[in-house]
Every structure is written in C-alpha cells, then in structure tokens.
Motif scaffolding. Structure first.
Motif, PDB file in Angstrom:
ATOM      1  N   ALA A   1      19.182  41.449  41.619  1.00 17.20           N
ATOM      2  CA  ALA A   1      20.600  41.081  41.572  1.00 17.20           C
ATOM      3  C   ALA A   1      21.191  41.347  40.196  1.00 17.20           C
ATOM      4  O   ALA A   1      22.333  41.813  40.078  1.00 17.20           O
ATOM      5  CB  ALA A   1      20.768  39.615  41.953  1.00 17.20           C
TER       6      ALA A   1
ATOM      7  N   ARG B   1      22.002  45.038  39.363  1.00 16.48           N
ATOM      8  CA  ARG B   1      23.213  45.556  40.038  1.00 16.48           C
ATOM      9  C   ARG B   1      24.292  44.476  40.109  1.00 16.48           C
ATOM     10  O   ARG B   1      25.032  44.404  41.082  1.00 16.48           O
ATOM     11  CB  ARG B   1      22.839  46.036  41.440  1.00 16.48           C
ATOM     12  CG  ARG B   1      21.855  47.193  41.455  1.00 16.48           C
ATOM     13  CD  ARG B   1      21.725  47.776  42.854  1.00 16.48           C
ATOM     14  NE  ARG B   1      20.838  47.003  43.705  1.00 16.48           N
ATOM     15  CZ  ARG B   1      20.764  47.161  45.027  1.00 16.48           C
ATOM     16  NH1 ARG B   1      21.558  48.029  45.638  1.00 16.48           N
ATOM     17  NH2 ARG B   1      19.918  46.441  45.736  1.00 16.48           N
TER      18      ARG B   1
ATOM     19  N   LEU C   1      26.971  44.325  43.221  1.00 18.34           N
ATOM     20  CA  LEU C   1      26.609  43.365  44.262  1.00 18.34           C
ATOM     21  C   LEU C   1      27.653  42.260  44.362  1.00 18.34           C
ATOM     22  O   LEU C   1      27.956  41.784  45.469  1.00 18.34           O
ATOM     23  CB  LEU C   1      25.233  42.769  43.985  1.00 18.34           C
ATOM     24  CG  LEU C   1      24.052  43.740  44.076  1.00 18.34           C
ATOM     25  CD1 LEU C   1      22.738  42.993  43.860  1.00 18.34           C
ATOM     26  CD2 LEU C   1      24.029  44.463  45.427  1.00 18.34           C
TER      27      LEU C   1
ATOM     28  N   LEU D   1      26.169  37.308  44.838  1.00 22.66           N
ATOM     29  CA  LEU D   1      25.155  38.325  44.533  1.00 22.66           C
ATOM     30  C   LEU D   1      24.160  38.483  45.672  1.00 22.66           C
ATOM     31  O   LEU D   1      23.759  39.603  46.014  1.00 22.66           O
ATOM     32  CB  LEU D   1      24.435  37.961  43.244  1.00 22.66           C
ATOM     33  CG  LEU D   1      25.271  38.053  41.958  1.00 22.66           C
ATOM     34  CD1 LEU D   1      24.474  37.561  40.756  1.00 22.66           C
ATOM     35  CD2 LEU D   1      25.755  39.480  41.718  1.00 22.66           C
TER      36      LEU D   1
ATOM     37  N   GLY E   1      25.887  40.183  48.567  1.00 21.09           N
ATOM     38  CA  GLY E   1      25.996  41.601  48.243  1.00 21.09           C
ATOM     39  C   GLY E   1      24.681  42.328  48.375  1.00 21.09           C
ATOM     40  O   GLY E   1      24.632  43.462  48.880  1.00 21.09           O
ATOM     41  N   LEU E   2      23.593  41.704  47.942  1.00 21.14           N
ATOM     42  CA  LEU E   2      22.278  42.341  48.036  1.00 21.14           C
ATOM     43  C   LEU E   2      21.876  42.557  49.492  1.00 21.14           C
ATOM     44  O   LEU E   2      21.356  43.619  49.859  1.00 21.14           O
ATOM     45  CB  LEU E   2      21.234  41.491  47.317  1.00 21.14           C
ATOM     46  CG  LEU E   2      19.809  42.039  47.300  1.00 21.14           C
ATOM     47  CD1 LEU E   2      19.746  43.402  46.638  1.00 21.14           C
ATOM     48  CD2 LEU E   2      18.868  41.062  46.594  1.00 21.14           C
TER      49      LEU E   2
ATOM     50  N   ALA F   1      23.922  45.406  50.804  1.00 23.39           N
ATOM     51  CA  ALA F   1      23.452  46.676  50.242  1.00 23.39           C
ATOM     52  C   ALA F   1      22.179  47.144  50.934  1.00 23.39           C
ATOM     53  O   ALA F   1      21.942  48.349  51.078  1.00 23.39           O
ATOM     54  CB  ALA F   1      23.218  46.528  48.742  1.00 23.39           C
TER      55      ALA F   1
END
Length: 386
Positions: free
Chosen positions: A52, A55, A59, A71, A74-75, A78
């Motif tokens: 995390a 990025r 993220l 985060l 977002g991870l 992704a």
C-alpha cells in the motif's frame, strides 16, 4: 487469521503510518499487541502495508481516500477483487462499504498513470531521469528482489546454489556478476540457512555489488570504508582480494555487528575510531548518507517522510564528506563516491562540484544503476588523485 482479518489489521497499521509513525515501528507495535497472530499472519500483513505504501497515492485515488480503508479498497480494486467481498463486517473483517466507498475512486487507467512520488520531488526526479522518469517511478511501486553475494573465501556460486536449493531456497545467477544470486523462491528461509549462518553468502543488493566490483583492488592495498554502516561494502571488498580494510562510521553502533560478520565470512576488518583518521589510503569508499530514492521499493514509507529540507541537508553533508575524505587518499589512490539515490543533485552534480574544487582529482568512471541494468538505484563516481 482470515484474509479479511489481515486486511483489517493492515488498515489500522496504515492509519498509524499516515499519522506519522514509521512503518516498522507501527508493525512492531501491532505485533506486540496481537500475540494471537502467527508468523504467516505477520508476514502477510507486512506485505499488505508495504504494498500500500509503495503505491500510496494511486491506491488512495482508486479507493476514494488517503486513509487505511481507502488504501486497502484501492489495493483490492487494483488486484481485481471486489472490496465488498472482503469488507463484510463479519467476524474480524472490516466494516461494510459505505455508499461513498462503493461509488468513489478514479478509473483504473488514471491511477495506473500516477507516479506515486511526493509532488515536491517529482520535478527533480524528472530532471534526473529524463524520459525514464515515469518508468523508474513505477519500478518503485513493485517489491524489491532479494539478492545474495557469494563469498569466494568460502565456496563457489554453483556449490552455494545447490546447498541453498536443498534448504528450499531457489536462486538464479546474475548475468552481470559472477558472485550475485537472485532469490526466486524461499526468501524468508535465507537468514536461517546454513549458507548464511556460516558466511558463505551475504544479503546485498545487486547494484552495490556491481559498484564494488568496479573498484580497482590489488593485493596488500589499504582501503577505508568511510561511511561503513553495517559494513556490507567492507565485507564485499575484503572478499575479493587480500587487502587491509578499515571501517569507519560517525555512529559506531551501526558497526557493532561487523566484527562477528567478518569472522563468519573469514575476513579481517579493522574498526577505526571516531576521531579523525590521519593515515593515507589507496582506496577510500564514501557511500554517503542520501535520500535513499533508489531503495524506496524496500523502504516505501521513507518515500513519503522525506522532506525538501531533509534533502538539502543531505546534499550539504555529502559535500562535507567528500571534503573530509579527499585528504585521506594517497597520491595515485582512488576515491569512490557512492549513493543509493537516483537524483542528479546527489550524484552527478555532487561529483562535478567536487572535481571543480579539487583539481588534483580526476574522474575515471561514472555509473548509475537501476533495473534492468542493476536492481536498486545506485550511483558511483570513481575518482583518482593525480
């Protein structure tokens, strides 16, 4: 712990890091309070936190906010996972997604093109790396490989590879170096392996290995590792040829493990006092304090903690160390200026400024390493006293 529970733990740790706590400290604090977590859980949560942070901005954009939940959301996005399948609120899973979290976040393509560097640093990064700036920034978003340096005093690389394989550690040779091995499986077994415990291998990234291999050494010369730290370069140089190596650091505690490591490796390293060194050396290695921009895959929270004032102070320290080490080089001897930075101001410009004010030195080699030529970002200016 379930995958959802691990993500929930990572959320709390990330919130501590975003509040200013160093990542290692936040992870250790959580571990001490969470005795129920096994070694596999701790390793998995560490990986989540570091991934995390590598990025962080992209993220956060994908997840709809710069906080632990954002985060992790977002991870998951992704990685192609629907966050709703993890954020269920059941057991130790994170609370269910809010309406804003369900609809928030930028398109994946927009997040992919972000550089994931501090905004204040991006212009200097671009000026230093030119057309490679974005690709180099994106390299810092991936996990760094583990590299080993084979100790030729103990065994040859082929023997070491076989011995490591018997312990579940698979490696591959580096085409750039005869003694560098990349760990491709079983990296967490390295520190407990016979090869490591008996000094047959040392953990050292490929780029500094290549830098050390470029230094001209011959039997019997005197070498000073001026900013020795843990002594990795002292050990690498002493392993190459029979030379007299002295390690020095302004903070001697950094070298406390070096005598034991040298004994394990079968080499002798002298420890210099903190008082001024009045000898002359055939080679002085100055791997100076720097921004560490080349190592941000390994220390991603350092990327976000670095401030402009910190960089300016480091640049002055680097210049001061060069001024201090120049008189320690004998006539005809060499000064090796090194950093683990990719920034031109810490590298090429620093070396150019030194040469401008020290006409008795001339540069005989200059190299900057970064994947795929090397591994971590690293710089060497090799200078000779006329």
């Amino acid at each position: 712990m379930t995958p959802a529970a691990r993500i929930n733990a990572a959320i709390g740790i990330l919130n501590d890091v975003l509040s200013g706590q160093p990542a290692e400290q936040a992870l250790l604090s959580w571990s001490r309070k969470s005795r129920f977590a096994g070694s596999g859980d701790r390793a998995a949560i560490r990986d989540l936190v570091f991934e995390a942070l590598r990025r962080r901005d992209s993220l956060a954009a994908l997840g709809g906010g710069l906080h632990g939940r954002g985060l992790m959301i977002g991870l998951l996005r992704a990685n192609g996972t629907d966050p709703a399948t993890i954020f269920t609120g059941e057991g130790y899973a994170p609370e269910t997604l809010s309406a804003d979290e369900v609809t928030g976040g930028v398109p994946a393509a927009e997040a992919t093109n972000m550089h994931d560097l501090p905004e204040w640093l991006w212009p200097q990064w671009q000026a230093s790396l030119k057309e490679d700036a974005l690709s180099a920034a994106h390299q810092m978003r991936s996990r760094a490989p583990i590299w080993l340096r084979v100790n030729p005093h103990k065994a040859d690389p082929a023997t070491i590879r076989d011995q490591l394989a018997h312990q579940g550690i698979e490696t591959e040779k580096a085409p750039q170096s005869a003694t560098a091995l990349r760990v491709i499986e079983g990296e967490r077994r390295v520190s407990g392996s016979q090869a490591y415990m008996e000094g047959w291998v040392e953990l050292q990234d490929l780029s500094p290995q290549l830098a050390c291999e470029m230094l001209p050494l011959s039997t019997g010369i005197r070498v000073l590792d001026y900013c020795a730290g843990g002594g990795g370069k002292s050990l690498a140089l002493a392993a190459r040829v029979d030379i007299e190596v002295t390690a020095h650091d302004i903070a001697p505690d950094r070298m406390k493990d070096l005598p034991a490591r040298a004994s394990r490796a079968g080499v002798e390293i002298k420890i210099a006092p903190t008082s001024p060194i009045d000898k002359k050396y055939d080679m002085v290695v100055a791997d100076v304090p720097c921004s560490g921009t080349g190592t941000w895959r390994r220390t991603p929270d350092a990327k976000w903690r670095l401030k402009s004032d910190d960089l300016e102070a480091m640049i002055e320290t680097q210049a001061q160390i060069l001024r201090e080490t120049a008189p320690l080089v004998r006539s005809g001897g060499h000064l090796a200026y090194m950093t683990c930075s990719v920034l031109e101001r810490e590298n090429e410009k620093q070396a150019d400024n030194f040469l401008l004010h020290h006409p008795d030195f001339s540069e005989i080699a200059r190299e900057r390493w970064l994947n795929p030529r090397g591994s971590d970002g690293f710089f060497l200016s090799l200078m000779q006293r006329n």
